[in-house]
Motif scaffolding. Structure first.
Motif, PDB file in Angstrom:
ATOM      1  N   LEU A 166       2.448   1.884  -3.353  1.00  0.00           N
ATOM      2  CA  LEU A 166       1.446   2.392  -4.291  1.00  0.00           C
ATOM      3  C   LEU A 166       1.212   3.891  -4.069  1.00  0.00           C
ATOM      4  O   LEU A 166       1.110   4.663  -5.030  1.00  0.00           O
ATOM      5  CB  LEU A 166       0.137   1.621  -4.141  1.00  0.00           C
ATOM      6  N   TYR A 203      -2.076  -7.746  -5.120  1.00  0.00           N
ATOM      7  CA  TYR A 203      -3.421  -7.610  -4.537  1.00  0.00           C
ATOM      8  C   TYR A 203      -4.300  -8.816  -4.866  1.00  0.00           C
ATOM      9  O   TYR A 203      -5.175  -9.188  -4.072  1.00  0.00           O
ATOM     10  CB  TYR A 203      -4.072  -6.312  -5.008  1.00  0.00           C
ATOM     11  N   ASP A 255      -7.734  -9.166  -2.721  1.00  0.00           N
ATOM     12  CA  ASP A 255      -8.376  -7.848  -2.786  1.00  0.00           C
ATOM     13  C   ASP A 255      -8.775  -7.545  -4.232  1.00  0.00           C
ATOM     14  O   ASP A 255      -8.094  -6.796  -4.943  1.00  0.00           O
ATOM     15  CB  ASP A 255      -7.415  -6.778  -2.246  1.00  0.00           C
ATOM     16  N   ARG A 283     -11.255  -5.843  -5.351  1.00  0.00           N
ATOM     17  CA  ARG A 283     -11.655  -4.449  -5.572  1.00  0.00           C
ATOM     18  C   ARG A 283     -10.448  -3.617  -6.016  1.00  0.00           C
ATOM     19  O   ARG A 283     -10.527  -2.845  -6.968  1.00  0.00           O
ATOM     20  CB  ARG A 283     -12.260  -3.861  -4.287  1.00  0.00           C
ATOM     21  N   LYS A 284      -9.331  -3.833  -5.321  1.00  0.00           N
ATOM     22  CA  LYS A 284      -8.105  -3.112  -5.668  1.00  0.00           C
ATOM     23  C   LYS A 284      -7.590  -3.555  -7.029  1.00  0.00           C
ATOM     24  O   LYS A 284      -7.076  -2.738  -7.805  1.00  0.00           O
ATOM     25  CB  LYS A 284      -7.034  -3.363  -4.604  1.00  0.00           C
ATOM     26  N   GLU A 339      -9.554  -1.686  -9.566  1.00  0.00           N
ATOM     27  CA  GLU A 339      -9.160  -0.275  -9.588  1.00  0.00           C
ATOM     28  C   GLU A 339      -7.854  -0.081 -10.361  1.00  0.00           C
ATOM     29  O   GLU A 339      -7.709   0.868 -11.142  1.00  0.00           O
ATOM     30  CB  GLU A 339      -8.980   0.245  -8.157  1.00  0.00           C
ATOM     31  N   LEU A 340      -6.916  -0.973 -10.126  1.00  0.00           N
ATOM     32  CA  LEU A 340      -5.617  -0.874 -10.800  1.00  0.00           C
ATOM     33  C   LEU A 340      -5.740  -1.139 -12.300  1.00  0.00           C
ATOM     34  O   LEU A 340      -5.027  -0.543 -13.104  1.00  0.00           O
ATOM     35  CB  LEU A 340      -4.621  -1.847 -10.165  1.00  0.00           C
ATOM     36  N   ASP A 372       0.837  -1.210   0.000  1.00  0.00           N
ATOM     37  CA  ASP A 372       0.000   0.000   0.000  1.00  0.00           C
ATOM     38  C   ASP A 372       0.872   1.260   0.000  1.00  0.00           C
ATOM     39  O   ASP A 372       0.593   2.228  -0.705  1.00  0.00           O
ATOM     40  CB  ASP A 372      -0.918   0.029   1.226  1.00  0.00           C
TER      41      ASP A 372
END
Length: 350
Positions: free
Chosen positions: A263, A285, A290, A292-293, A296-297, A260
């Motif tokens: 990032l 991730y 994860d 969701r992450k 997003e990425l 994290d």
């Protein structure tokens, strides 16, 4: 020149045909660029055919650079049987081997782990009387033996080249550091860095990236962090390769808070991100569950104009399947197929 920038052989061939249809006369450079595109993609028959075409055009005979590309392609795709034919043809045309040709042979044989032919080429180079080994020759020898873990051979040839009066450059030291690191010979790796200091060779970003990657892969996060701090203390700017190694090591250690943190650092910097970096952090991730992450990425990749590749899709599909999200995984599978088909048909940017 547009042809030289093309990476897809079909596009390069089409562009070449368009030139001919427009009444333009190809030069040696144009033909050589086409040979390079075919050679880099393993289309050796087409590369050889193009060289034959060159020989039939007046004032457009292949030169030493054309043949160096052809030789490099043959070694890259493990076709050393064709090299003797090329050298014989060069001799017939009155094109002698120069330092570039010999270095191409040595580097190619080394990368293909054809060590006897590599050493024979060095002997021929020295005995030619007109070509002398240089630092590129040295680095090819060290890289070839170091990469496959033949450390004693690597050290022997380092000493041999020193006796020839050939001095190392920063790349030489980076090769030694990487080779010792890969062989888990960390003390010797450190000795090379100390030697660099004494000889006033400053470690480069590449040097630090190698050391960070070595300790990261070895699971020695503490040592990796130490060199990352040294890198920044000396004013070196980390790049996407640096951050890839850090993310990979933290992820394997299960330290997602550190991932994290990386990032956030990247998001607040002007570091140019690339597809390998996104693949690395998406994988981190994904392993942590994860999704969701991960999503997003994937969207961030588009914003940064980084094209997803088959590794991106495969990593995300694995992450979604692990969480029982089969519908999302199937959708990605379809997008991956579409992406692969489209990548072969783009002309813009070649």
């Amino acid at each position: 020149m547009m042809l030289g920038k093309c990476r897809q052989p079909e596009q390069a061939s089409l562009l070449f045909e368009l030139m001919l249809s427009d009444g333009l006369t190809p030069t040696v450079d144009v033909y050589t660029a086409l040979v390079s595109v075919y050679g880099k993609n393993g289309l050796l028959d087409k590369a050889f055919s193009t060289v034959d075409d060159m020989k039939s055009v007046s004032d457009c005979k292949p030169d030493v650079y054309t043949y160096s590309i052809l030789i490099n392609s043959c070694t890259k795709f493990n076709r050393p049987d064709l090299i003797e034919e090329i050298l014989a043809e060069m001799s017939y045309l009155g094109i002698g081997c120069n330092t570039v040709i010999y270095n191409t042979l040595i580097d190619g044989y080394g990368k293909a782990e054809m060590f006897e032919l590599m050493e024979d080429s060095l002997t021929d180079m020295i005995e030619s009387g007109s070509c002398l080994p240089d630092v590129f020759t040295l680095n090819s020898f060290l890289g070839a033996y170091g990469k496959c873990g033949q450390i004693e051979k690597m050290e022997k040839w380092y000493d041999e080249f020193q006796l020839m009066g050939i001095r190392p450059d920063p790349k030489t030291f980076n090769i030694l550091i990487k080779s010792y690191g890969k062989a888990t010979m960390y003390e010797k790796m450190g000795s090379v860095m100390e030697f660099m200091k004494k000889r006033f060779f400053s470690p480069t970003v590449v040097t630090y990236n190698i050391v960070i990657e070595v300790f990261g892969k070895a699971g020695n996060v503490e040592k990796m962090d130490e060199y990352f701090r040294k890198m920044k203390y000396q004013g070196m700017k980390p790049n996407s390769i640096t951050y890839c190694s850090l993310v990979s090591a933290y992820s394997k250690a299960g330290n997602m808070s550190k991932v994290d943190s990386i990032l956030r650092q990247v998001e607040n910097s002007d570091v140019i991100l690339d597809t390998p970096f996104f693949n690395c952090i998406i994988s981190a991730y994904g392993r942590a569950g994860d999704v969701r992450k991960v999503s997003e990425l994937f969207l961030a990749m588009k914003e940064k104009k980084c094209l997803p590749d088959h590794i991106t899709f495969a990593t995300m599909i694995q992450a979604y399947n692990a969480r029982g999200m089969t519908e999302a995984a199937e959708d990605l599978q379809k997008r991956m197929i579409t992406n692969t088909e489209n990548s072969g048909t783009r002309l813009i940017g070649c």
